[in-house]
Design an enzyme around this catalytic site. Structure first.
Site, PDB file in Angstrom:
ATOM      1  N   GLY A  48     -28.684  17.025 -19.576  1.00 16.31           N
ATOM      2  CA  GLY A  48     -27.927  15.762 -19.165  1.00 16.31           C
ATOM      3  C   GLY A  48     -28.393  15.413 -17.580  1.00 16.31           C
ATOM      4  CB  CYS A  49     -26.470  13.401 -15.162  1.00 18.22           C
ATOM      5  SG  CYS A  49     -26.385  13.100 -13.354  1.00 18.22           S
ATOM      6  CG  PHE A  50     -31.243  15.649 -12.215  1.00 22.57           C
ATOM      7  CD1 PHE A  50     -30.585  14.443 -11.318  1.00 22.57           C
ATOM      8  CD2 PHE A  50     -32.795  15.540 -12.105  1.00 22.57           C
ATOM      9  CE1 PHE A  50     -31.128  13.323 -10.800  1.00 22.57           C
ATOM     10  CE2 PHE A  50     -33.518  14.514 -11.725  1.00 22.57           C
ATOM     11  CZ  PHE A  50     -32.617  13.409 -10.886  1.00 22.57           C
ATOM     12  CD1 TRP A  51     -28.050  13.711  -9.236  1.00 24.25           C
ATOM     13  CD2 TRP A  51     -26.193  12.036  -9.607  1.00 24.25           C
ATOM     14  NE1 TRP A  51     -28.416  12.696  -8.629  1.00 24.25           N
ATOM     15  CE2 TRP A  51     -27.211  11.572  -8.943  1.00 24.25           C
ATOM     16  CE3 TRP A  51     -25.218  11.528  -9.782  1.00 24.25           C
ATOM     17  CZ2 TRP A  51     -27.256  10.080  -8.502  1.00 24.25           C
ATOM     18  CZ3 TRP A  51     -25.094  10.181  -9.435  1.00 24.25           C
ATOM     19  CH2 TRP A  51     -26.266   9.359  -8.794  1.00 24.25           C
ATOM     20  CB  CYS A  52     -23.537  17.179 -14.177  1.00 19.54           C
ATOM     21  SG  CYS A  52     -22.926  15.601 -14.475  1.00 19.54           S
TER      22      CYS A  52
END
EC number: 1.8.4.11
Length: 237
Positions: free
Chosen positions: A67-71
């Site tokens: 998913g979102c690489f920030w997470c």
């Protein structure tokens, strides 16, 4: 209705049904103004170039999409034995992708993190355990409100041992019934890794008050910290 108004609503005692309705509206707002793609519109366009990461003797590399690489980056940065976690793109067909191009779904890249870790402190199997238990690997090209092939679940293996371990672990999870639906995680040979633009790196740490960080990343991070307390870096506990 904004997310910052929710504590007040809880205080005055709204029903659970009403609260869930409002939260649904907040999630929709996050898919617009507060989502990563919208934030990227404020940033200058830049092209990434592939990086062949130099690894110190005794360390290993893993490339994962959940998913979102920030997470994903926020989770793995706190994991004992992980020396670095870099957000970027892998698994695509277009050289030197930009975030905007990846988000448009025209490059086939997945948002990933590439970690360097010490196998004496954490095994690849434990890396996989954290990976599969900190996202939903049963939703194809989707994590929550984040939808698109760039958000697909993926393990880009760097050698045959990683391939065998990932394939076996995935099989065991499916057979165990841990997830209600079959795992759709892609297990593919690693080819190239393109680091994401600078403003993506260490995003949660640098932008803790941003709404996506507060209402998407933070709850995931707190759940991870609780479940894997014995695997956190000492300074992160």
């Amino acid at each position: 209705m904004t997310l910052t108004q929710l504590p007040l609503l809880v205080f005055i005692g709204l029903s659970l049904t009403t609260m869930l309705t409002l939260l649904s509206g907040c999630e929709k707002s996050l898919t617009q103004e507060d989502r990563p793609v919208a934030i990227a519109e404020e940033q200058p366009e830049s092209n990434s170039t592939p990086v062949a990461q130099e690894v110190e003797d005794g360390l290993e590399v893993a490339t994962l999409g959940s998913g979102c690489f920030w997470c994903t980056e926020a989770v793995f940065r706190e994991l004992k034995g992980v020396k670095s976690a870099i957000s970027g793109y892998s698994g695509g067909k277009v050289p030197n992708p930009t975030y905007k191009a990846v988000s448009a779904g025209t490059t086939d890249h997945a948002e990933v993190i590439q970690i360097t870790y010490d196998p004496k402190q954490i095994s690849f199997t434990d890396v996989l355990k954290v990976f599969w238990e900190t996202h939903d690997p049963t939703t194809l090209n989707r994590q929550g409100a984040d939808v698109g092939t760039q958000y697909r679940s993926a393990v880009f293996y760097h050698n045959e041992q990683q391939k065998e371990e990932a394939t076996e672990y995935k099989k065991q999870l499916d057979e165990s019934g841990k997830f209600k639906s079959p795992i759709v995680t892609e297990i593919t040979a690693f080819k190239e890794f393109y680091p994401a633009e600078d403003y993506h790196q260490d995003y949660f740490k640098l932008n803790p008050n941003q709404q996506y960080c507060q209402y998407v990343i933070r709850p995931k991070l707190e759940k991870f910290r609780s479940k894997f307390a014995d695997k956190l870096k000492t300074e992160e506990k």
